[in-house]
Motif scaffolding. Structure first.
Motif, PDB file in Angstrom:
ATOM      1  N   ALA A 121     132.167  60.267  78.209  1.00  0.00           N
ATOM      2  CA  ALA A 121     133.027  61.146  77.407  1.00  0.00           C
ATOM      3  C   ALA A 121     132.631  61.086  75.931  1.00  0.00           C
ATOM      4  O   ALA A 121     132.607  62.118  75.241  1.00  0.00           O
ATOM      5  CB  ALA A 121     134.490  60.740  77.578  1.00  0.00           C
ATOM      6  N   THR A 122     132.300  59.891  75.447  1.00  0.00           N
ATOM      7  CA  THR A 122     131.907  59.744  74.043  1.00  0.00           C
ATOM      8  C   THR A 122     130.559  60.398  73.774  1.00  0.00           C
ATOM      9  O   THR A 122     130.389  61.103  72.769  1.00  0.00           O
ATOM     10  CB  THR A 122     131.859  58.251  73.671  1.00  0.00           C
ATOM     11  N   LEU A 123     129.589  60.185  74.657  1.00  0.00           N
ATOM     12  CA  LEU A 123     128.282  60.811  74.484  1.00  0.00           C
ATOM     13  C   LEU A 123     128.386  62.330  74.565  1.00  0.00           C
ATOM     14  O   LEU A 123     127.676  63.048  73.851  1.00  0.00           O
ATOM     15  CB  LEU A 123     127.306  60.287  75.540  1.00  0.00           C
ATOM     16  N   THR A 124     129.273  62.821  75.418  1.00  0.00           N
ATOM     17  CA  THR A 124     129.511  64.265  75.491  1.00  0.00           C
ATOM     18  C   THR A 124     130.024  64.788  74.160  1.00  0.00           C
ATOM     19  O   THR A 124     129.551  65.812  73.642  1.00  0.00           O
ATOM     20  CB  THR A 124     130.517  64.584  76.611  1.00  0.00           C
ATOM     21  N   THR A 125     130.990  64.078  73.587  1.00  0.00           N
ATOM     22  CA  THR A 125     131.546  64.488  72.295  1.00  0.00           C
ATOM     23  C   THR A 125     130.473  64.499  71.217  1.00  0.00           C
ATOM     24  O   THR A 125     130.378  65.447  70.411  1.00  0.00           O
ATOM     25  CB  THR A 125     132.689  63.540  71.903  1.00  0.00           C
ATOM     26  N   LEU A 126     129.650  63.460  71.183  1.00  0.00           N
ATOM     27  CA  LEU A 126     128.590  63.380  70.173  1.00  0.00           C
ATOM     28  C   LEU A 126     127.565  64.503  70.358  1.00  0.00           C
ATOM     29  O   LEU A 126     127.124  65.116  69.379  1.00  0.00           O
ATOM     30  CB  LEU A 126     127.900  62.019  70.257  1.00  0.00           C
TER      31      LEU A 126
END
Length: 277
Positions: A121-126
């Motif tokens: 989820a964090t890598l998607t946001t970045l």
């Protein structure tokens, strides 16, 4: 130069699929070692790349051994159905899979204290901050909540080809709720894979009705909540927070290369190069 699309792979999801779902066991030449996990993982990843992600950067994310601890403190039943010791061969495959990924220069991470879902989820946001399209390869429906962004899709290669990609509008069509409401919906209906019971007496249709108009759990009028449900409402609110993915996990810098991953060699060739036959 515009960075390429990103394929984020749920590593343990693919490992379990490889170990338990492959049609035949793949053994070393002397029959002493079961190589199904590493062979299946690489073969399925290569197939996904060829069919769906030839121009993508590939990145694999694994659960940390202590990744579920934070959610377990919120509810001791979380993933309690997975407490049994998995097959030794499955766990043993993990080190070979990581070696195979290193060999073909596919980057991966197993971030201490984190479940793969939150890292993804964090890598998607970045990646979306750089306007990169993102596909998440997993059969885990918790990723449907990421589809509140039209630049994100979930890829489930276990499904028929015309249904493999799920986008935000598909969530509404299939479940009657938006991607942003997915944690609320799942808290009501339950998630057997994570041992989240859901509210007794509420099924998919009732959950969708309660969440009509884009409502969240704390916006449902009191008169719509039956007394038997009200007794479970605090649990439902806690489950919702557990189901919500953390999109701001503290990760190392420069995990992603923003370059297209080279075509992966056949699985048999990789195992040969690693001396696993």
């Amino acid at each position: 130069m515009t960075p390429p699309p990103l394929l984020l792979v749920d590593g343990h999801n693919l490992l379990y699929r490889s170990w338990y779902g492959f049609p035949t066991r793949i053994l070393s030449r002397d029959k002493s070692e079961d190589r199904t996990g590493v062979f299946g993982f690489v073969a399925l990843l290569r197939k996904a790349q060829r069919l769906h992600a030839a121009n993508h950067e590939l990145f694999v994310v694994f659960d940390a051994e202590n990744g579920a601890d934070t959610r377990v403190t919120q509810d001791s039943d979380y993933k309690a159905n997975r407490a049994m010791e998995p097959d030794a061969g499955l766990i043993g495959s993990l080190k070979h899979i990581k070696a195979a990924l290193d060999h073909v220069e596919v980057r991966w991470i197993e971030h201490d204290g984190c479940e793969a879902d939150d890292v993804i989820a964090t890598l998607t946001t970045l990646a979306r901050q750089d306007e990169r399209p993102v596909d998440v390869m997993s059969a885990d429906k918790d990723f449907l909540q990421l589809l509140d962004d039209p630049g994100v899709h979930v890829l489930n290669t276990m499904l028929a080809e015309h249904r493999r990609f799920t986008a935000g509008p598909d969530v509404l069509t299939r479940y009657g709720v938006t991607a942003a409401q997915w944690p609320d919906y799942r808290a009501l209906t339950g998630d057997p894979s994570d041992h989240i019971a859901g509210v007794r007496g509420i099924g998919p249709k009732t959950a969708a009705r309660l969440l009509t108009g884009g409502r969240h759990l704390d916006q449902i009028p009191a008169e719509d909540i039956r007394p038997s449900w009200a007794d479970q409402w605090d649990k439902a609110l806690r489950w919702r927070e557990m189901i919500r993915l953390d999109r701001k996990t503290d990760l190392p810098d420069e995990l992603l290369t923003a370059t297209v991953t080279s075509p992966l060699p056949p699985a048999a060739l990789i195992l040969e190069m690693l001396g696993l036959w």
